[in-house]
Write a protein that holds these residues in place. Sequence first.
Motif, PDB file in Angstrom:
ATOM      1  N   GLY A 188       0.796  -1.232   0.000  1.00 41.40           N
ATOM      2  CA  GLY A 188       0.000   0.000   0.000  1.00 41.40           C
ATOM      3  C   GLY A 188       0.824   1.274   0.000  1.00 41.40           C
ATOM      4  O   GLY A 188       0.326   2.338  -0.390  1.00 41.40           O
ATOM      5  N   ALA A 189       2.086   1.184   0.410  1.00 44.59           N
ATOM      6  CA  ALA A 189       2.934   2.383   0.397  1.00 44.59           C
ATOM      7  C   ALA A 189       3.122   2.898  -1.033  1.00 44.59           C
ATOM      8  O   ALA A 189       3.410   4.070  -1.249  1.00 44.59           O
ATOM      9  N   GLY A 190       2.918   2.014  -2.010  1.00 43.45           N
ATOM     10  CA  GLY A 190       3.081   2.400  -3.414  1.00 43.45           C
ATOM     11  C   GLY A 190       1.975   3.302  -3.925  1.00 43.45           C
ATOM     12  O   GLY A 190       2.079   3.841  -5.037  1.00 43.45           O
ATOM     13  N   ARG A 191       0.910   3.490  -3.146  1.00 48.35           N
ATOM     14  CA  ARG A 191      -0.210   4.344  -3.603  1.00 48.35           C
ATOM     15  C   ARG A 191       0.255   5.765  -3.903  1.00 48.35           C
ATOM     16  O   ARG A 191      -0.363   6.482  -4.684  1.00 48.35           O
ATOM     17  N   GLU A 192       1.344   6.171  -3.256  1.00 47.19           N
ATOM     18  CA  GLU A 192       1.905   7.508  -3.461  1.00 47.19           C
ATOM     19  C   GLU A 192       2.261   7.753  -4.941  1.00 47.19           C
ATOM     20  O   GLU A 192       2.175   8.875  -5.433  1.00 47.19           O
ATOM     21  N   HIS A 195      -2.182   6.970  -8.446  1.00 51.44           N
ATOM     22  CA  HIS A 195      -3.485   7.085  -7.795  1.00 51.44           C
ATOM     23  C   HIS A 195      -4.330   8.165  -8.469  1.00 51.44           C
ATOM     24  O   HIS A 195      -3.848   8.864  -9.362  1.00 51.44           O
ATOM     25  N   MET A 196      -5.568   8.281  -7.974  1.00 52.80           N
ATOM     26  CA  MET A 196      -6.401   9.415  -8.363  1.00 52.80           C
ATOM     27  C   MET A 196      -6.634  10.229  -7.097  1.00 52.80           C
ATOM     28  O   MET A 196      -7.087   9.688  -6.091  1.00 52.80           O
ATOM     29  N   LYS A 197      -6.306  11.505  -7.152  1.00 49.13           N
ATOM     30  CA  LYS A 197      -6.262  12.289  -5.911  1.00 49.13           C
ATOM     31  C   LYS A 197      -7.635  12.536  -5.273  1.00 49.13           C
ATOM     32  O   LYS A 197      -7.782  12.512  -4.060  1.00 49.13           O
ATOM     33  N   SER A 223       9.251   5.660 -10.840  1.00 51.60           N
ATOM     34  CA  SER A 223       9.181   4.819  -9.630  1.00 51.60           C
ATOM     35  C   SER A 223       8.365   3.560  -9.903  1.00 51.60           C
ATOM     36  O   SER A 223       8.706   2.463  -9.446  1.00 51.60           O
ATOM     37  N   VAL A 224       7.281   3.718 -10.654  1.00 47.53           N
ATOM     38  CA  VAL A 224       6.438   2.559 -10.958  1.00 47.53           C
ATOM     39  C   VAL A 224       7.218   1.590 -11.853  1.00 47.53           C
ATOM     40  O   VAL A 224       7.192   0.370 -11.642  1.00 47.53           O
ATOM     41  N   PHE A 225       7.916   2.140 -12.813  1.00 45.52           N
ATOM     42  CA  PHE A 225       8.676   1.316 -13.766  1.00 45.52           C
ATOM     43  C   PHE A 225       9.634   0.386 -13.035  1.00 45.52           C
ATOM     44  O   PHE A 225       9.659  -0.832 -13.254  1.00 45.52           O
ATOM     45  N   LYS A 226      10.431   0.962 -12.138  1.00 47.91           N
ATOM     46  CA  LYS A 226      11.464   0.159 -11.450  1.00 47.91           C
ATOM     47  C   LYS A 226      10.830  -0.948 -10.620  1.00 47.91           C
ATOM     48  O   LYS A 226      11.263  -2.103 -10.655  1.00 47.91           O
ATOM     49  N   ALA A 227       9.786  -0.595  -9.876  1.00 50.05           N
ATOM     50  CA  ALA A 227       9.133  -1.587  -9.020  1.00 50.05           C
ATOM     51  C   ALA A 227       8.459  -2.667  -9.861  1.00 50.05           C
ATOM     52  O   ALA A 227       8.423  -3.843  -9.477  1.00 50.05           O
ATOM     53  N   ALA A 228       7.943  -2.268 -11.031  1.00 50.28           N
ATOM     54  CA  ALA A 228       7.206  -3.228 -11.875  1.00 50.28           C
ATOM     55  C   ALA A 228       8.115  -4.347 -12.366  1.00 50.28           C
ATOM     56  O   ALA A 228       7.765  -5.528 -12.287  1.00 50.28           O
ATOM     57  N   VAL A 229       9.286  -3.989 -12.856  1.00 46.02           N
ATOM     58  CA  VAL A 229      10.178  -5.013 -13.426  1.00 46.02           C
ATOM     59  C   VAL A 229      10.524  -6.054 -12.362  1.00 46.02           C
ATOM     60  O   VAL A 229      10.338  -7.262 -12.559  1.00 46.02           O
ATOM     61  N   MET A 230      11.005  -5.592 -11.213  1.00 49.11           N
ATOM     62  CA  MET A 230      11.427  -6.550 -10.186  1.00 49.11           C
ATOM     63  C   MET A 230      10.245  -7.332  -9.618  1.00 49.11           C
ATOM     64  O   MET A 230      10.353  -8.518  -9.333  1.00 49.11           O
ATOM     65  N   GLY A 231       9.099  -6.666  -9.484  1.00 53.94           N
ATOM     66  CA  GLY A 231       7.917  -7.350  -8.950  1.00 53.94           C
ATOM     67  C   GLY A 231       7.476  -8.496  -9.839  1.00 53.94           C
ATOM     68  O   GLY A 231       7.187  -9.601  -9.360  1.00 53.94           O
ATOM     69  N   MET A 232       7.440  -8.251 -11.137  1.00 48.50           N
ATOM     70  CA  MET A 232       6.990  -9.299 -12.070  1.00 48.50           C
ATOM     71  C   MET A 232       8.020 -10.434 -12.162  1.00 48.50           C
ATOM     72  O   MET A 232       7.661 -11.616 -12.208  1.00 48.50           O
ATOM     73  N   GLY A 316      -1.156  -0.203  -9.876  1.00 50.35           N
ATOM     74  CA  GLY A 316      -1.516   0.708  -8.785  1.00 50.35           C
ATOM     75  C   GLY A 316      -1.843  -0.043  -7.510  1.00 50.35           C
ATOM     76  O   GLY A 316      -2.426  -1.111  -7.508  1.00 50.35           O
ATOM     77  N   GLY A 317      -1.436   0.560  -6.414  1.00 48.85           N
ATOM     78  CA  GLY A 317      -1.680  -0.090  -5.108  1.00 48.85           C
ATOM     79  C   GLY A 317      -0.536   0.143  -4.134  1.00 48.85           C
ATOM     80  O   GLY A 317      -0.719   0.780  -3.144  1.00 48.85           O
ATOM     81  N   PHE A 318       0.673  -0.371  -4.453  1.00 48.40           N
ATOM     82  CA  PHE A 318       0.999  -1.279  -5.535  1.00 48.40           C
ATOM     83  C   PHE A 318       0.365  -2.653  -5.360  1.00 48.40           C
ATOM     84  O   PHE A 318       0.226  -3.139  -4.236  1.00 48.40           O
TER      85      PHE A 318
END
Length: 333
Positions: A188-192, A195-197, A223-232, A316-318
């Motif tokens: 949930g920390a990834g919501r930063e 998101h939609m404000k 930030s999303v890009f970096k987390a996405a690669v490693m997460g998948m 999103g969420g992440f």
Amino acid sequence: MSKIHAAITGVGGFVPDDILSNADLEKLVDTNDEWITTRTGIKERRILRTPGKATSDMAVEVVKQLLEKTNTRPEEVEMLICATVTGDMVFPDTANTILDKVGAKNAFGYDINAACSGFLYALTTGAKFIESGMYKKVIVIGADKMSSIIDYQDRATCIIFGDGAGGVMLEPTEESVGFIDAVLKADGAGREFLHMKAGGSLKPPTQETVAQREHYVYQEGKSVFKAAVMGMVNTTQEVLKRNDMTVDEVHWMVPHQANLRIINSVGEMLGIPPERVMLNIYKYGNTTAGTIPLCLWEYESQLKKGDNLILTAFGGGFTWGSILIKWAYDGRK
Ligand code: UT7
């Protein structure tokens, strides 16, 4: 009694006819075809422009295909799960609207809000209802009308997203095919970063939130890009290891279509060659919950019974994760 497996017995997909090309976007924001193509791999996306049409209407087209392909009458459907972040209304849920529109009078359903990983969360949930023996006809939909929450003045986001829907029928089988395993994650920390404000209970709509353009997708892409690669990559490795499998045994990777560079990096890090990776980002962009079932729909004719598929997403969420599936039938045209 042998174990009940949840098999995908049919796939459906729908994209609107209207195309939004890179050339069209050049007229709206300060961007160009070369930047969009090299940074994202996207050439065009589909937009649902018909007045009065919403996410449920795209999903209805998918459900109609699923019913036809699996010889199912609407009254036989027992459950429908709709993964979406662009439900027709804040409430009620879109799943029930879809069921009403297709005449599935004996079913219940609900929405799952897990952004780009929504289809993975929904598919896992639906599979468990089948495996438990509780239901025999479960529909899982991923559908998003992203154009309803995209700011066409924001070049960082408007070039990425498009509208579309896909879905699958799940049915029980005693054969060793179907849903095998899933590794699903959330932070949930990834919501930063995505998101939609405004528009939720945190910041209900006001004239000011509208004036500040806070009812649109906000994303810090890097930030999303970096987390996405490693997460998948990590969840794919975890689900394979847990099932004593190697990437050589994976016939197809079905990645969320967010950015071609993300897809290529994930494939390279896992050692899955491009010819075994499903792709349609260049023509549909990122349809959020729709990307994975839309890939399955387009590649259905190439799939063979027994093929091992890895479905993987990050959003999103992440939220993120990977699902291992053994395909249950030889592809149809
Ligand atoms: O599906 C949900 C999960 N979402 C994702 O997985 C998306 C992950 N992120 C991405 O796909 C990429 O980060 C983007 C495609 C969103 C952006 O690509 P990037 O390579 O990360 O670009 P950037 O945001 O670092 O921007 C680089 C430059 C900036 O200019 P300066 O500061 O270097 O002068 C941006 O202002 O590119 C500029 N830029 C653009 N230029 C032309 C940003 N958007 C555009 C644009 N056209 N559309």
